[in-house]
Design a protein around this motif. Sequence first.
Motif, PDB file in Angstrom:
ATOM      1  N   GLY A  97       0.671  -0.927  -0.049  1.00  0.00           N
ATOM      2  CA  GLY A  97      -0.123   0.277  -0.506  1.00  0.00           C
ATOM      3  C   GLY A  97       0.445   1.393   0.223  1.00  0.00           C
ATOM      4  N   LEU A  98       2.037   1.021   1.041  1.00  0.00           N
ATOM      5  CA  LEU A  98       2.272   2.686   1.000  1.00  0.00           C
ATOM      6  C   LEU A  98       4.036   2.592   0.846  1.00  0.00           C
ATOM      7  CD1 LEU A  98       1.188   3.622   4.175  1.00  0.00           C
ATOM      8  CD2 LEU A  98       0.978   4.659   1.387  1.00  0.00           C
ATOM      9  N   HIS A  99       4.960   3.046  -0.223  1.00  0.00           N
ATOM     10  CA  HIS A  99       6.410   3.215   0.412  1.00  0.00           C
ATOM     11  C   HIS A  99       6.717   3.886   1.822  1.00  0.00           C
ATOM     12  CE1 HIS A  99       7.189   1.682  -3.720  1.00  0.00           C
ATOM     13  NE2 HIS A  99       5.705   2.335  -3.831  1.00  0.00           N
ATOM     14  N   VAL A 100       6.978   2.533   3.217  1.00  0.00           N
ATOM     15  CA  VAL A 100       7.046   3.654   3.692  1.00  0.00           C
ATOM     16  C   VAL A 100       8.367   4.632   4.191  1.00  0.00           C
ATOM     17  CG1 VAL A 100       5.184   1.901   5.234  1.00  0.00           C
ATOM     18  CG2 VAL A 100       8.286   1.611   5.128  1.00  0.00           C
ATOM     19  N   ASP A 101       9.638   3.866   3.231  1.00  0.00           N
ATOM     20  CA  ASP A 101      10.493   5.256   3.640  1.00  0.00           C
ATOM     21  C   ASP A 101      10.949   6.425   2.898  1.00  0.00           C
ATOM     22  OD1 ASP A 101      12.357   3.198   5.878  1.00  0.00           O
ATOM     23  OD2 ASP A 101      12.853   1.974   3.665  1.00  0.00           O
ATOM     24  N   THR A 117       0.708  11.266  -3.551  1.00  0.00           N
ATOM     25  CA  THR A 117       0.482  11.647  -5.905  1.00  0.00           C
ATOM     26  C   THR A 117       1.176  10.545  -6.115  1.00  0.00           C
ATOM     27  OG1 THR A 117       2.952  13.523  -5.129  1.00  0.00           O
ATOM     28  CG2 THR A 117       0.814  13.838  -4.285  1.00  0.00           C
ATOM     29  N   MET A 118       1.885   9.509  -5.884  1.00  0.00           N
ATOM     30  CA  MET A 118       2.328   8.911  -6.706  1.00  0.00           C
ATOM     31  C   MET A 118       1.386   8.325  -7.211  1.00  0.00           C
ATOM     32  SD  MET A 118       4.753   5.328  -5.524  1.00  0.00           S
ATOM     33  CE  MET A 118       5.593   6.586  -4.013  1.00  0.00           C
ATOM     34  N   MET A 119       0.242   7.720  -7.593  1.00  0.00           N
ATOM     35  CA  MET A 119      -0.213   7.390  -8.649  1.00  0.00           C
ATOM     36  C   MET A 119      -1.173   8.102  -9.616  1.00  0.00           C
ATOM     37  SD  MET A 119      -2.309   4.446  -6.394  1.00  0.00           S
ATOM     38  CE  MET A 119      -3.431   4.030  -7.339  1.00  0.00           C
ATOM     39  N   THR A 120      -0.810   9.632  -9.789  1.00  0.00           N
ATOM     40  CA  THR A 120      -1.508  10.801 -10.080  1.00  0.00           C
ATOM     41  C   THR A 120      -0.312  11.562 -10.402  1.00  0.00           C
ATOM     42  OG1 THR A 120      -2.486  11.610  -8.187  1.00  0.00           O
ATOM     43  CG2 THR A 120      -3.591  10.006  -9.817  1.00  0.00           C
ATOM     44  N   LEU A 121       0.981  11.323 -10.533  1.00  0.00           N
ATOM     45  CA  LEU A 121       2.043  12.592 -10.416  1.00  0.00           C
ATOM     46  C   LEU A 121       1.758  13.056 -11.370  1.00  0.00           C
ATOM     47  CD1 LEU A 121       4.833  12.787  -8.697  1.00  0.00           C
ATOM     48  CD2 LEU A 121       6.058  11.061 -10.292  1.00  0.00           C
ATOM     49  N   GLU A 122       1.589  12.772 -12.717  1.00  0.00           N
ATOM     50  CA  GLU A 122       1.081  13.047 -14.014  1.00  0.00           C
ATOM     51  C   GLU A 122       0.799  14.518 -13.878  1.00  0.00           C
ATOM     52  OE1 GLU A 122      -1.694  10.511 -14.060  1.00  0.00           O
ATOM     53  OE2 GLU A 122      -0.042  10.193 -13.375  1.00  0.00           O
ATOM     54  N   SER A 151       6.623  16.434   6.786  1.00  0.00           N
ATOM     55  CA  SER A 151       7.569  16.627   6.761  1.00  0.00           C
ATOM     56  C   SER A 151       8.426  15.417   6.568  1.00  0.00           C
ATOM     57  CB  SER A 151       9.273  17.408   6.457  1.00  0.00           C
ATOM     58  OG  SER A 151       8.075  18.604   6.475  1.00  0.00           O
ATOM     59  N   SER A 152       7.685  14.340   7.907  1.00  0.00           N
ATOM     60  CA  SER A 152       8.111  13.148   7.957  1.00  0.00           C
ATOM     61  C   SER A 152       8.017  12.316   7.036  1.00  0.00           C
ATOM     62  CB  SER A 152       7.546  12.634   9.595  1.00  0.00           C
ATOM     63  OG  SER A 152       6.023  12.051   8.908  1.00  0.00           O
ATOM     64  N   ARG A 153       8.491  10.360   6.903  1.00  0.00           N
ATOM     65  CA  ARG A 153       8.082   9.383   6.274  1.00  0.00           C
ATOM     66  C   ARG A 153       7.269   8.440   6.769  1.00  0.00           C
ATOM     67  NH1 ARG A 153      12.580   9.536   3.280  1.00  0.00           N
ATOM     68  NH2 ARG A 153      14.595  10.245   4.070  1.00  0.00           N
ATOM     69  N   ALA A 154       6.651   8.115   6.105  1.00  0.00           N
ATOM     70  CA  ALA A 154       5.417   7.101   6.535  1.00  0.00           C
ATOM     71  C   ALA A 154       5.455   6.482   7.378  1.00  0.00           C
ATOM     72  CB  ALA A 154       4.972   6.593   5.211  1.00  0.00           C
ATOM     73  N   ARG A 155       6.851   6.026   7.763  1.00  0.00           N
ATOM     74  CA  ARG A 155       6.316   4.795   8.863  1.00  0.00           C
ATOM     75  C   ARG A 155       7.234   4.918  10.185  1.00  0.00           C
ATOM     76  NH1 ARG A 155      10.626   1.077   8.742  1.00  0.00           N
ATOM     77  NH2 ARG A 155      10.796   1.512   6.263  1.00  0.00           N
TER      78      ARG A 155
END
Length: 497
Positions: free
Chosen positions: A344-348, A356-361, A392-396
Motif C-alpha cells: 500500500g505504501l512506500h514507508v521510507d 501523489t505517486m499514483m497521479t504524478l502527472e 515532512s516525515s516519512r510514512a514509517r
Amino acid sequence: MTMSLAVRFEGIEKQFGPVRVLHGVSFELAPGRIYGLLGENGAGKSTLMKILAGYERPSAGELYIDERQREFASSRDAEHAGIVLIHQELNLADHLSIVQNMFLGHELKKGFFLDEPAMREAARASLNEVGLHKNPDTRVRDLIVAEKQLVEIAKAMLRDARLLIMDEPTATLTPAETQRLFGLMTRLKDAGTTIVYISHKLDEVERITDDVIVMRDGRFVARAPTAELTRQQMANLMVGREVSDMFPDKPPLAEDAPVALEVAQASVPGWAHDVSFAVREGEVFGFAGLVGAGRTELFEALVGLRPSSAARIVINGKTVELKNPRDAMRHGLTYLSEDRKGRGLHVDMALKDNLTMMTLERYAHPLVDTRAERGALAVAMKDFGIRTGNASSRARMLSGGNQQKLALAKFLNPDPRVIVLDEPTRGVDVGAKRDIYFLIHRLAAEGRAVIVISSELIELIGLCHRVAVMRAGELVATLGMDLLTEERLIAHATGTH
C-alpha cells in the motif's frame, strides 16, 4: 530461571526530534496476568512496548524489571531478560524459509556447524502449537498474510518468554485460529508468563484479558479489571469522548442504479473458480469468507496482479481487459491491499510522495510542483484525519492507523468510480474505524461502488447493502440486508448452512 517477571514504568517519556509521543507514563505490570493495552492509533502504546522490548530507548524516565532499573541496548538484550515482542507489522525475511526466519540470530549449533535437524524439529513443534501445519522449509514469500502472522507467533514461542507482548496478533486470523491462540495464551499465563495484549478488537480484549490499561495522546489515563468495564466504556476511555453509532445509516440504493462493475466467470489458478458478481453505483458490497477462501487473490487478479481468466469484465458499461493495476486505475478501478506496508505504501518515502505517486502527472509540468503536492497533502490530512507531528516525515513514522488513512487517501487520489478495500480497518483503533466507516458511506453516497473485503462479520453487516460469501475459491452465496447475520455468514463460509 523463574517465569515470573514484574515491570514498572516510572515517568517514561519519548521524543522523536521535536515530537513528543510519550508524556511521563507510569504504571505497573504484575507477573502472570494478561493485560489489554488499549488506545487510539498514535496513543503511544507501540512506542512504550518497543521501549520495554529494547527497540527504543526512553528520552526520560526509568524502567524497572523485578525491581531492578534496566535500560536495554537492543531487542536481544530484552530477549535475554525474557521479554519478547510480536510486531503488528510482520518482521520476516520473505526470501528465507520459515525455519530460517524463526532461528535468525538464534541459530542452534552442533560443534562448528548449524544443527539444522534440531532447528527444523523445534520449528515444526512450535508451528503445530499455533495451528500452522506447514513444512518449516517453506519460503515465507509463499505464505499468505495470516500464515505469516502465525509464523511470527510461533517464532516468539521459541524464545521462552517471561513477558510476551502481542501487538494486534489476531488482525489476520480466522475465528478458529484466534481461539487456538487464546488457548495458548491461557497456558502461558498459567505457567507464569506475563502477556501484554494490544488490540482494537474489544470483544477479544473482553474475552482474554484480566486487566485493561488505557493510553491516550501519549499518556496513561486508566486501569481497571476487565470484568468491571463494558466495551462501550473501553471505547469511551480510548477516545476521551462518548463513542456511539459506529456505523452510519446505509445510503439508499436505487433498484435501477447502473452497474458499476460486472465480473463474469473469473478464475484464478489455485485460488478461485468461475466467480461472477455485479456491483451497482452507490452500493457497498462485501466479501466474506475464511482465510484462504480466495477473496484477496480474486481481486488481486482482477487488477492484474495475478494471472487469471474471465469471460467478461465490464466497468461503467465498457468491457475492459486489465493487464496491470495502471490499466485498472485508468478504467476507474483501484484496489487497496490488506498489506499496507508491503503493497500500500512506500514507508521510507515522504507522506506527500506517497499520496501523489499514483497521479504524478497532475503535479509534473514537467518538473514536479512540490508546492502543489504539499497542498494536496494538507487537504488529505484534513479530509482523512491523518495525524502527524511533522508533515515532512516519512510514512514509517506514522502509527498503523494513520498509515492506513494515508493509504486510503493515496488510492482515492485518482478519483476512482469502483474502489476495492481489502481489510480496510485491520489494526485500526475504534475511533479511526468509525471515521473509515463514514468515509466508505460518503464514497457510496457520491455514486461510487465500494467493495469491502473483511474478516470482521460485524463490519460487513454494519456497512454493506449485500455480502458475497466465498468458500474454497467459489462464490457460494450472496445475502441482502434482510439476511445479513453472523450465523448465516459463518454457516455459508464453513459449508454448514
